[in-house]
Design an enzyme around this catalytic site. Structure first.
Site, mmCIF file in Angstrom:
data_model
loop_
_atom_site.group_PDB
_atom_site.id
_atom_site.type_symbol
_atom_site.label_atom_id
_atom_site.label_comp_id
_atom_site.label_asym_id
_atom_site.label_seq_id
_atom_site.Cartn_x
_atom_site.Cartn_y
_atom_site.Cartn_z
ATOM 1 C CG HIS A 131 -0.832 -4.250 -14.737
ATOM 2 N ND1 HIS A 131 -1.713 -3.174 -14.680
ATOM 3 C CD2 HIS A 131 -1.438 -5.186 -15.515
ATOM 4 C CE1 HIS A 131 -2.803 -3.467 -15.373
ATOM 5 N NE2 HIS A 131 -2.662 -4.665 -15.890
ATOM 6 C CB ILE A 133 -2.770 0.987 -15.005
ATOM 7 C CG1 ILE A 133 -2.507 2.210 -15.898
ATOM 8 C CG2 ILE A 133 -4.266 0.763 -14.857
ATOM 9 C CD1 ILE A 133 -3.052 2.060 -17.300
ATOM 10 N N GLY A 148 -7.361 -4.348 -12.904
ATOM 11 C CA GLY A 148 -8.779 -4.401 -12.589
ATOM 12 C C GLY A 148 -9.134 -5.549 -11.658
ATOM 13 C CB VAL A 149 -8.072 -9.110 -11.484
ATOM 14 C CG1 VAL A 149 -8.649 -9.557 -12.811
ATOM 15 C CG2 VAL A 149 -6.570 -8.893 -11.598
ATOM 16 C CD GLU A 172 -8.867 -10.552 -3.359
ATOM 17 O OE1 GLU A 172 -8.751 -10.787 -2.136
ATOM 18 O OE2 GLU A 172 -9.532 -11.264 -4.134
#
Length: 220
Positions: free
Chosen positions: A123, A129, A132-133, A137
Protein backbone atom coordinates in the site's frame (compact mmCIF):
# COMPACT_ATOMS: atom_id res chain seq x y z
CA UNK A 1 22.99 53.33 21.55
CA UNK A 2 23.84 53.29 17.87
CA UNK A 3 23.49 56.48 15.82
CA UNK A 4 22.10 56.98 12.33
CA UNK A 5 25.61 57.20 10.90
CA UNK A 6 26.46 53.78 12.32
CA UNK A 7 23.15 51.99 11.70
CA UNK A 8 21.99 51.02 8.23
CA UNK A 9 19.30 48.50 7.47
CA UNK A 10 17.12 47.42 4.61
CA UNK A 11 13.81 49.23 4.20
CA UNK A 12 11.87 45.96 4.40
CA UNK A 13 13.45 44.92 7.73
CA UNK A 14 11.52 47.51 9.75
CA UNK A 15 8.76 48.62 7.39
CA UNK A 16 6.06 46.92 9.47
CA UNK A 17 7.04 48.78 12.65
CA UNK A 18 7.73 52.28 11.29
CA UNK A 19 4.96 54.75 12.25
CA UNK A 20 5.16 56.43 8.82
CA UNK A 21 6.86 55.69 5.46
CA UNK A 22 10.44 56.91 5.17
CA UNK A 23 11.01 59.77 2.70
CA UNK A 24 13.00 58.97 -0.45
CA UNK A 25 16.20 60.56 0.84
CA UNK A 26 16.15 58.24 3.88
CA UNK A 27 15.43 55.00 2.04
CA UNK A 28 17.79 52.28 3.18
CA UNK A 29 18.48 53.83 6.64
CA UNK A 30 16.70 55.10 9.72
CA UNK A 31 17.49 58.72 10.67
CA UNK A 32 17.55 59.77 14.31
CA UNK A 33 16.50 63.22 15.56
CA UNK A 34 19.25 65.51 16.93
CA UNK A 35 17.84 65.46 20.43
CA UNK A 36 18.04 61.68 20.47
CA UNK A 37 21.81 61.85 19.91
CA UNK A 38 22.51 63.88 23.03
CA UNK A 39 19.81 62.89 25.48
CA UNK A 40 17.56 59.94 26.38
CA UNK A 41 16.90 57.39 23.63
CA UNK A 42 14.01 58.39 21.39
CA UNK A 43 11.43 56.08 19.77
CA UNK A 44 13.46 55.67 16.57
CA UNK A 45 16.55 54.63 18.53
CA UNK A 46 14.49 52.00 20.35
CA UNK A 47 13.17 50.86 16.97
CA UNK A 48 16.72 50.40 15.70
CA UNK A 49 17.61 48.41 18.81
CA UNK A 50 14.60 46.12 18.40
CA UNK A 51 15.32 45.45 14.73
CA UNK A 52 19.00 44.84 15.44
CA UNK A 53 18.09 42.34 18.18
CA UNK A 54 15.72 40.53 15.81
CA UNK A 55 18.44 40.36 13.15
CA UNK A 56 20.91 38.97 15.70
CA UNK A 57 18.41 36.28 16.77
CA UNK A 58 17.74 35.27 13.16
CA UNK A 59 21.46 35.14 12.42
CA UNK A 60 22.11 32.97 15.48
CA UNK A 61 19.32 30.57 14.45
CA UNK A 62 20.73 30.33 10.92
CA UNK A 63 24.17 29.45 12.28
CA UNK A 64 22.79 26.63 14.46
CA UNK A 65 23.11 23.23 12.72
CA UNK A 66 19.74 21.97 11.49
CA UNK A 67 19.95 18.83 13.64
CA UNK A 68 19.93 21.08 16.73
CA UNK A 69 17.16 23.49 15.71
CA UNK A 70 14.15 21.30 16.52
CA UNK A 71 13.29 20.00 19.98
CA UNK A 72 12.30 16.35 20.36
CA UNK A 73 8.81 15.34 21.41
CA UNK A 74 8.54 14.91 25.19
CA UNK A 75 7.92 11.47 26.67
CA UNK A 76 5.04 11.06 29.10
CA UNK A 77 4.67 7.33 28.42
CA UNK A 78 7.29 5.30 26.57
CA UNK A 79 6.61 2.17 24.56
CA UNK A 80 7.00 -0.12 27.57
CA UNK A 81 4.38 1.81 29.54
CA UNK A 82 2.08 1.80 26.51
CA UNK A 83 2.42 -1.99 26.26
CA UNK A 84 1.32 -2.26 29.88
CA UNK A 85 -1.95 -0.50 29.00
CA UNK A 86 -2.80 -1.63 25.47
CA UNK A 87 -3.30 -5.29 24.58
CA UNK A 88 -2.02 -4.80 21.00
CA UNK A 89 1.25 -6.31 19.85
CA UNK A 90 3.28 -6.52 16.62
CA UNK A 91 2.33 -5.89 13.92
CA UNK A 92 -0.71 -3.99 15.17
CA UNK A 93 0.56 -1.75 17.95
CA UNK A 94 0.41 1.65 16.24
CA UNK A 95 1.36 4.01 19.08
CA UNK A 96 5.04 4.71 19.79
CA UNK A 97 4.96 7.40 22.48
CA UNK A 98 2.53 9.46 24.54
CA UNK A 99 3.64 13.09 24.58
CA UNK A 100 0.81 14.59 26.64
CA UNK A 101 -1.83 13.11 28.90
CA UNK A 102 -4.50 14.38 31.26
CA UNK A 103 -6.26 11.70 33.24
CA UNK A 104 -9.89 11.26 32.31
CA UNK A 105 -9.75 13.90 29.57
CA UNK A 106 -7.36 13.36 26.68
CA UNK A 107 -4.12 11.87 25.40
CA UNK A 108 -1.75 12.99 22.64
CA UNK A 109 0.53 10.37 21.12
CA UNK A 110 2.73 9.84 18.09
CA UNK A 111 3.18 7.13 15.52
CA UNK A 112 6.46 7.25 13.61
CA UNK A 113 5.55 6.21 10.08
CA UNK A 114 8.51 4.39 8.52
CA UNK A 115 9.10 2.53 5.28
CA UNK A 116 9.65 -0.61 7.39
CA UNK A 117 5.99 -0.68 8.44
CA UNK A 118 4.57 -3.97 7.24
CA UNK A 119 1.69 -2.44 5.26
CA UNK A 120 3.83 -0.39 2.86
CA UNK A 121 4.89 -3.24 0.53
CA UNK A 122 1.25 -3.58 -0.52
CA UNK A 123 0.00 0.00 0.00
CA UNK A 124 1.53 0.97 -2.34
CA UNK A 125 4.85 -0.33 -3.74
CA UNK A 126 5.53 2.81 -5.78
CA UNK A 127 3.92 5.33 -3.40
CA UNK A 128 4.01 4.34 0.28
CA UNK A 129 0.80 5.79 1.78
CA UNK A 130 -0.47 4.82 5.23
CA UNK A 131 -3.94 3.23 4.88
CA UNK A 132 -6.74 5.39 6.24
CA UNK A 133 -8.19 2.50 8.22
CA UNK A 134 -4.87 2.15 10.06
CA UNK A 135 -4.87 5.85 10.89
CA UNK A 136 -8.29 5.34 12.44
CA UNK A 137 -7.01 2.27 14.29
CA UNK A 138 -4.00 4.18 15.61
CA UNK A 139 -6.25 6.97 16.86
CA UNK A 140 -8.52 4.45 18.54
CA UNK A 141 -5.52 2.98 20.35
CA UNK A 142 -4.70 6.44 21.70
CA UNK A 143 -8.31 6.60 22.85
CA UNK A 144 -7.81 3.25 24.55
CA UNK A 145 -4.96 4.72 26.59
CA UNK A 146 -7.43 7.23 28.01
CA UNK A 147 -10.28 4.76 28.32
CA UNK A 148 -8.41 1.96 30.10
CA UNK A 149 -6.92 4.16 32.80
CA UNK A 150 -8.16 3.87 36.40
CA UNK A 151 -8.92 7.62 36.49
CA UNK A 152 -11.94 7.07 34.23
CA UNK A 153 -13.01 3.78 35.73
CA UNK A 154 -11.11 1.65 33.26
CA UNK A 155 -9.00 -1.43 33.82
CA UNK A 156 -6.66 -3.71 31.94
CA UNK A 157 -9.51 -4.95 29.76
CA UNK A 158 -9.67 -5.23 26.02
CA UNK A 159 -11.65 -2.64 24.14
CA UNK A 160 -13.43 -2.66 20.82
CA UNK A 161 -14.96 -0.29 18.30
CA UNK A 162 -18.63 0.28 18.90
CA UNK A 163 -18.89 2.93 16.22
CA UNK A 164 -17.06 5.52 14.18
CA UNK A 165 -18.64 8.56 12.59
CA UNK A 166 -17.81 11.70 10.60
CA UNK A 167 -14.36 10.43 9.65
CA UNK A 168 -12.58 12.58 7.10
CA UNK A 169 -9.15 12.11 5.54
CA UNK A 170 -7.61 15.47 4.63
CA UNK A 171 -4.12 14.61 3.40
CA UNK A 172 -2.12 11.44 2.69
CA UNK A 173 0.35 10.22 5.31
CA UNK A 174 3.53 8.82 3.80
CA UNK A 175 6.68 7.07 4.98
CA UNK A 176 8.85 9.48 6.94
CA UNK A 177 5.94 11.38 8.51
CA UNK A 178 5.26 11.63 12.23
CA UNK A 179 1.57 11.16 12.93
CA UNK A 180 0.49 13.17 15.99
CA UNK A 181 -2.88 12.06 17.38
CA UNK A 182 -5.09 13.75 19.94
CA UNK A 183 -8.04 11.85 21.41
CA UNK A 184 -10.42 13.69 23.72
CA UNK A 185 -12.97 11.92 25.92
CA UNK A 186 -16.33 13.65 25.57
CA UNK A 187 -18.61 11.16 27.35
CA UNK A 188 -18.08 8.04 29.45
CA UNK A 189 -20.76 5.62 30.68
CA UNK A 190 -19.07 3.50 33.30
CA UNK A 191 -22.08 1.19 33.70
CA UNK A 192 -21.87 0.07 30.08
CA UNK A 193 -18.15 0.64 29.55
CA UNK A 194 -18.87 3.03 26.67
CA UNK A 195 -16.62 5.94 25.80
CA UNK A 196 -17.31 8.60 23.19
CA UNK A 197 -14.29 10.47 21.87
CA UNK A 198 -13.30 13.11 19.38
CA UNK A 199 -10.06 12.59 17.53
CA UNK A 200 -7.75 14.51 15.25
CA UNK A 201 -4.47 13.44 13.68
CA UNK A 202 -1.83 15.83 12.41
CA UNK A 203 1.34 15.84 10.33
CA UNK A 204 3.44 18.98 10.62
CA UNK A 205 0.54 20.86 12.20
CA UNK A 206 -1.89 20.03 9.37
CA UNK A 207 -4.97 17.91 10.07
CA UNK A 208 -4.79 14.67 8.10
CA UNK A 209 -7.64 12.75 9.72
CA UNK A 210 -10.50 13.51 12.11
CA UNK A 211 -13.63 11.83 13.38
CA UNK A 212 -15.82 10.72 16.27
CA UNK A 213 -15.21 7.39 17.99
CA UNK A 214 -17.31 5.13 20.18
CA UNK A 215 -15.33 2.52 22.11
CA UNK A 216 -16.45 -0.20 24.50
CA UNK A 217 -14.43 -2.05 27.08
CA UNK A 218 -14.97 -5.79 27.56
CA UNK A 219 -13.52 -8.57 29.66
CA UNK A 220 -11.97 -11.46 27.79
Amino acid sequence: METAAAVSMSRSACRATLPFPAPPQLQGRVALPRRALSGAPGPRQRLVARCAAADDTAAAAAELPIEKRFAAFPTIMDINQIREILPHRFPFLLVDRVIEYKAGEYAVAIKNVTINDNFFPGHFPERPIMPGVLMVEAMAQVGGIVMLQPEVGGSQDNFYFAGVDKVRFRKPVIAGDTLVMRMTLTKYQKKFGLAKMEGKAYVGGDVVCEGEFLLISANE
